[in-house]
Design a protein around this motif. Structure first.
Motif, mmCIF file in Angstrom:
data_model
loop_
_atom_site.group_PDB
_atom_site.id
_atom_site.type_symbol
_atom_site.label_atom_id
_atom_site.label_comp_id
_atom_site.label_asym_id
_atom_site.label_seq_id
_atom_site.Cartn_x
_atom_site.Cartn_y
_atom_site.Cartn_z
ATOM 1 N N VAL A 158 3.441 8.380 4.683
ATOM 2 C CA VAL A 158 2.655 8.541 5.902
ATOM 3 C C VAL A 158 2.154 9.980 5.957
ATOM 4 O O VAL A 158 2.910 10.916 5.691
ATOM 5 C CB VAL A 158 3.502 8.223 7.159
ATOM 6 C CG1 VAL A 158 2.667 8.353 8.418
ATOM 7 C CG2 VAL A 158 4.109 6.822 7.052
ATOM 8 N N PHE A 159 0.873 10.152 6.300
ATOM 9 C CA PHE A 159 0.317 11.503 6.377
ATOM 10 C C PHE A 159 -0.606 11.629 7.584
ATOM 11 O O PHE A 159 -1.077 10.640 8.135
ATOM 12 C CB PHE A 159 -0.439 11.854 5.087
ATOM 13 C CG PHE A 159 -1.691 11.049 4.881
ATOM 14 C CD1 PHE A 159 -2.919 11.527 5.317
ATOM 15 C CD2 PHE A 159 -1.652 9.813 4.250
ATOM 16 C CE1 PHE A 159 -4.080 10.787 5.129
ATOM 17 C CE2 PHE A 159 -2.792 9.061 4.058
ATOM 18 C CZ PHE A 159 -4.011 9.551 4.496
ATOM 19 N N ASN A 160 -0.837 12.878 7.996
ATOM 20 C CA ASN A 160 -1.888 13.195 8.957
ATOM 21 C C ASN A 160 -2.603 14.424 8.408
ATOM 22 O O ASN A 160 -2.466 14.726 7.220
ATOM 23 C CB ASN A 160 -1.337 13.370 10.378
ATOM 24 C CG ASN A 160 -0.405 14.549 10.536
ATOM 25 O OD1 ASN A 160 -0.348 15.442 9.689
ATOM 26 N ND2 ASN A 160 0.347 14.562 11.622
ATOM 27 N N ALA A 161 -3.303 15.166 9.234
ATOM 28 C CA ALA A 161 -4.089 16.289 8.730
ATOM 29 C C ALA A 161 -3.246 17.404 8.114
ATOM 30 O O ALA A 161 -3.723 18.129 7.246
ATOM 31 C CB ALA A 161 -4.952 16.861 9.860
ATOM 32 N N THR A 172 9.992 10.150 10.633
ATOM 33 C CA THR A 172 8.848 10.464 11.489
ATOM 34 C C THR A 172 8.407 11.892 11.189
ATOM 35 O O THR A 172 9.091 12.628 10.476
ATOM 36 C CB THR A 172 9.233 10.369 12.983
ATOM 37 O OG1 THR A 172 10.251 11.352 13.247
ATOM 38 C CG2 THR A 172 9.735 8.975 13.350
ATOM 39 N N PHE A 173 7.285 12.301 11.763
ATOM 40 C CA PHE A 173 6.859 13.680 11.584
ATOM 41 C C PHE A 173 7.858 14.638 12.218
ATOM 42 O O PHE A 173 8.103 15.720 11.701
ATOM 43 C CB PHE A 173 5.464 13.913 12.181
ATOM 44 C CG PHE A 173 4.377 13.272 11.372
ATOM 45 C CD1 PHE A 173 4.165 13.631 10.049
ATOM 46 C CD2 PHE A 173 3.563 12.305 11.927
ATOM 47 C CE1 PHE A 173 3.173 13.037 9.291
ATOM 48 C CE2 PHE A 173 2.571 11.708 11.181
ATOM 49 C CZ PHE A 173 2.369 12.067 9.864
ATOM 50 N N SER A 174 8.472 14.247 13.322
ATOM 51 C CA SER A 174 9.451 15.124 13.966
ATOM 52 C C SER A 174 10.815 15.088 13.256
ATOM 53 O O SER A 174 11.593 16.023 13.385
ATOM 54 C CB SER A 174 9.615 14.757 15.441
ATOM 55 O OG SER A 174 10.080 13.436 15.561
ATOM 56 N N ASP A 175 11.101 14.035 12.516
ATOM 57 C CA ASP A 175 12.361 13.917 11.771
ATOM 58 C C ASP A 175 12.084 13.277 10.406
ATOM 59 O O ASP A 175 12.467 12.133 10.145
ATOM 60 C CB ASP A 175 13.376 13.093 12.568
ATOM 61 C CG ASP A 175 14.787 13.195 12.016
ATOM 62 O OD1 ASP A 175 14.992 13.900 11.005
ATOM 63 O OD2 ASP A 175 15.692 12.571 12.604
ATOM 64 N N PRO A 188 0.836 -1.202 0.000
ATOM 65 C CA PRO A 188 0.000 0.000 0.000
ATOM 66 C C PRO A 188 0.868 1.248 0.000
ATOM 67 O O PRO A 188 1.938 1.275 0.593
ATOM 68 C CB PRO A 188 -0.784 -0.102 1.300
ATOM 69 C CG PRO A 188 0.055 -0.956 2.176
ATOM 70 C CD PRO A 188 0.830 -1.882 1.279
ATOM 71 N N LEU A 189 0.388 2.262 -0.674
ATOM 72 C CA LEU A 189 1.177 3.463 -0.859
ATOM 73 C C LEU A 189 1.008 4.461 0.286
ATOM 74 O O LEU A 189 1.977 4.932 0.852
ATOM 75 C CB LEU A 189 0.802 4.114 -2.191
ATOM 76 C CG LEU A 189 1.620 5.310 -2.630
ATOM 77 C CD1 LEU A 189 3.088 4.955 -2.726
ATOM 78 C CD2 LEU A 189 1.123 5.812 -3.980
ATOM 79 N N PHE A 190 -0.229 4.802 0.646
ATOM 80 C CA PHE A 190 -0.498 5.817 1.654
ATOM 81 C C PHE A 190 -1.042 5.204 2.940
ATOM 82 O O PHE A 190 -1.777 4.221 2.888
ATOM 83 C CB PHE A 190 -1.544 6.822 1.145
ATOM 84 C CG PHE A 190 -1.078 7.614 -0.036
ATOM 85 C CD1 PHE A 190 -0.226 8.699 0.131
ATOM 86 C CD2 PHE A 190 -1.494 7.293 -1.316
ATOM 87 C CE1 PHE A 190 0.198 9.439 -0.948
ATOM 88 C CE2 PHE A 190 -1.069 8.030 -2.407
ATOM 89 C CZ PHE A 190 -0.221 9.104 -2.222
ATOM 90 N N VAL A 191 -0.713 5.829 4.062
ATOM 91 C CA VAL A 191 -1.307 5.430 5.330
ATOM 92 C C VAL A 191 -1.518 6.681 6.182
ATOM 93 O O VAL A 191 -0.654 7.546 6.264
ATOM 94 C CB VAL A 191 -0.450 4.395 6.095
ATOM 95 C CG1 VAL A 191 0.882 4.963 6.506
ATOM 96 C CG2 VAL A 191 -1.199 3.856 7.292
ATOM 97 N N ASN A 192 -2.699 6.762 6.778
ATOM 98 C CA ASN A 192 -2.992 7.832 7.721
ATOM 99 C C ASN A 192 -2.337 7.458 9.046
ATOM 100 O O ASN A 192 -2.564 6.369 9.563
ATOM 101 C CB ASN A 192 -4.507 7.982 7.885
ATOM 102 C CG ASN A 192 -4.871 9.160 8.746
ATOM 103 O OD1 ASN A 192 -4.212 9.468 9.737
ATOM 104 N ND2 ASN A 192 -5.950 9.824 8.366
ATOM 105 N N ALA A 193 -1.528 8.339 9.590
ATOM 106 C CA ALA A 193 -0.797 8.055 10.834
ATOM 107 C C ALA A 193 -1.740 7.728 11.988
ATOM 108 O O ALA A 193 -1.356 7.037 12.928
ATOM 109 C CB ALA A 193 0.084 9.237 11.202
ATOM 110 N N ASN A 194 -2.983 8.198 11.907
ATOM 111 C CA ASN A 194 -3.955 7.944 12.970
ATOM 112 C C ASN A 194 -4.674 6.604 12.802
ATOM 113 O O ASN A 194 -5.494 6.245 13.639
ATOM 114 C CB ASN A 194 -4.980 9.080 13.024
ATOM 115 C CG ASN A 194 -4.311 10.403 13.313
ATOM 116 O OD1 ASN A 194 -3.474 10.491 14.203
ATOM 117 N ND2 ASN A 194 -4.644 11.412 12.532
ATOM 118 N N ASP A 195 -4.395 5.900 11.718
ATOM 119 C CA ASP A 195 -5.047 4.608 11.466
ATOM 120 C C ASP A 195 -4.037 3.662 10.824
ATOM 121 O O ASP A 195 -4.278 3.079 9.773
ATOM 122 C CB ASP A 195 -6.258 4.809 10.554
ATOM 123 C CG ASP A 195 -7.077 3.537 10.414
ATOM 124 O OD1 ASP A 195 -7.064 2.696 11.337
ATOM 125 O OD2 ASP A 195 -7.737 3.370 9.365
#
Length: 160
Positions: free
Chosen positions: A22-25, A124-127, A6-13
């Motif tokens: 990886v994405f979030n809002a 990660t989102f922080s790095d 799978p290509l995309f994943v919502n970090a919250n799910d």
């Protein structure tokens, strides 16, 4: 062609971990797997695979390929040599090129390395740029090249 699923994943799910992006809002980052796909798609348009031989004492930790491709923007032909080192030790490698003369303008040749100190490192989102490809000029382009391939890495030589 290159594909990844799978290509995309919502970090919250996030139900499993092989996703590439990886994405979030409000943020997004590519995983190391995304960058491997990126490096392979970069040269897939109209490429010709070349006969190559890899002589190694540990064939389970090293893989290599060579392709010839033409850049559609500037019409320059590039020899791309890709070397994956899955082992925990750096590898000294001698690359011999026959039938292809690199450009006399060596500053146009580059090497791109995707690696990290730890094989389990992730962005990660922080790095978000912890594990990303790093491109630099490759001044030693020629018919005979002695190179060092870092451990746990994908190295791409672009020889014009």
């Amino acid at each position: 062609m290159a594909s990844y699923a799978p290509l995309f994943v919502n970090a919250n799910d996030r139900k499993w971990n092989p996703d590439a992006i990886v994405f979030n809002a409000n943020k997004v980052y590519g995983t190391p797997s995304y960058w491997v796909q990126y490096l392979f798609r970069e040269s897939s348009n109209g490429a010709a695979f070349l006969q190559s031989h890899l002589q190694t004492t540990d064939p389970t930790s090293l893989a290599a390929s060579a392709i010839l491709c033409k850049n559609p923007q500037n019409n320059k032909t590039t020899l791309k040599i890709k070397v994956a080192n899955m082992g925990n030790d750096q590898v000294n490698l001698k690359i011999s090129v026959m039938g292809f003369a690199p450009s006399s303008n060596l500053t146009e040749s580059t090497v791109t390395v995707l690696t990290s100190i730890n094989a389990l490192d992730e962005n990660t989102f922080s790095d978000p740029r912890k594990v990303v490809p790093k491109r630099s000029p490759f001044q030693r382009a020629g018919k005979e090249m002695n190179v060092t391939i870092p451990p746990i890495s994908l190295t791409v030589f672009d020889l014009l």
